[in-house]
Design a protein around this motif. Structure first.
Motif, PDB file in Angstrom:
ATOM      1  N   PHE A  26       5.726  33.715  45.644  1.00  0.00           N
ATOM      2  CA  PHE A  26       6.614  32.556  45.555  1.00  0.00           C
ATOM      3  C   PHE A  26       6.952  31.990  46.919  1.00  0.00           C
ATOM      4  N   THR A  27       6.982  32.823  47.949  1.00  0.00           N
ATOM      5  CA  THR A  27       7.159  32.309  49.315  1.00  0.00           C
ATOM      6  C   THR A  27       5.989  31.398  49.674  1.00  0.00           C
ATOM      7  N   ALA A  28       4.765  31.820  49.351  1.00  0.00           N
ATOM      8  CA  ALA A  28       3.571  31.020  49.641  1.00  0.00           C
ATOM      9  C   ALA A  28       3.579  29.726  48.824  1.00  0.00           C
ATOM     10  N   LEU A  29       3.955  29.810  47.549  1.00  0.00           N
ATOM     11  CA  LEU A  29       3.996  28.609  46.709  1.00  0.00           C
ATOM     12  C   LEU A  29       5.042  27.615  47.211  1.00  0.00           C
ATOM     13  N   ARG A  30       6.226  28.121  47.594  1.00  0.00           N
ATOM     14  CA  ARG A  30       7.271  27.222  48.119  1.00  0.00           C
ATOM     15  C   ARG A  30       6.809  26.551  49.399  1.00  0.00           C
ATOM     16  N   SER A  31       6.139  27.310  50.255  1.00  0.00           N
ATOM     17  CA  SER A  31       5.631  26.766  51.516  1.00  0.00           C
ATOM     18  C   SER A  31       4.604  25.662  51.250  1.00  0.00           C
ATOM     19  N   PHE A  32       3.702  25.914  50.302  1.00  0.00           N
ATOM     20  CA  PHE A  32       2.693  24.920  49.928  1.00  0.00           C
ATOM     21  C   PHE A  32       3.360  23.659  49.381  1.00  0.00           C
TER      22      PHE A  32
END
Ligand code: ZN
Length: 131
Positions: A26-32
């Motif tokens: 979810f950190t990666a998805l939020r960043s994207f």
């Protein structure tokens, strides 16, 4: 049954490997999504609607200045000093179910967006968190 293997994967701060992997996802998805949001046309339109030609004389290369929707002061756009804010917050994106609300809320209509200065944005965010 030996639990040693499973418990050796845990630490007090990060939880199990599975929990950490879930958070990393979810950190990666939020960043994207934040990178997509930066180029979102409705965000650009909200920013353009809040600007006028720069009237100061301090910086001859400055083209525009932007008005905060709350304090109504004019500012030069600087990263982290001015933001395009969601009037109704986008919410959180911490689990699979959140995407149903977070993504449509993030990529919302122009009517839900406003330009704020850092001080007003921090005050608004604090009030929303305190609710
Ligand atoms: Zn302000």
């Amino acid at each position: 049954m030996c639990l040693g293997g499973r418990y050796s994967l845990m630490s007090k701060r990060r939880g199990t490997i599975e929990e950490q992997a879930q958070r990393d996802k979810f950190t990666a998805l939020r960043s994207f999504l934040r990178r997509c949001w930066a180029k979102y046309p409705e965000r650009m339109a909200a920013r353009q609607a809040a600007r006028r030609p720069y009237k100061g004389t301090a910086n001859k290369r400055q083209k525009w200045e932007y008005q905060c929707a709350i304090c109504l002061n004019w500012y030069i756009w600087k990263r982290l000093e001015m933001v395009v804010d969601h009037i109704v917050p986008a919410g959180t994106f911490l689990c699979d179910d959140d995407y149903r609300t977070f993504i449509p809320n993030l990529f919302c209509d122009r009517k839900n967006l406003q330009v704020l200065c850092k001080v007003c944005h921090n005050n608004k965010t604090k009030l929303e968190r305190d609710k």
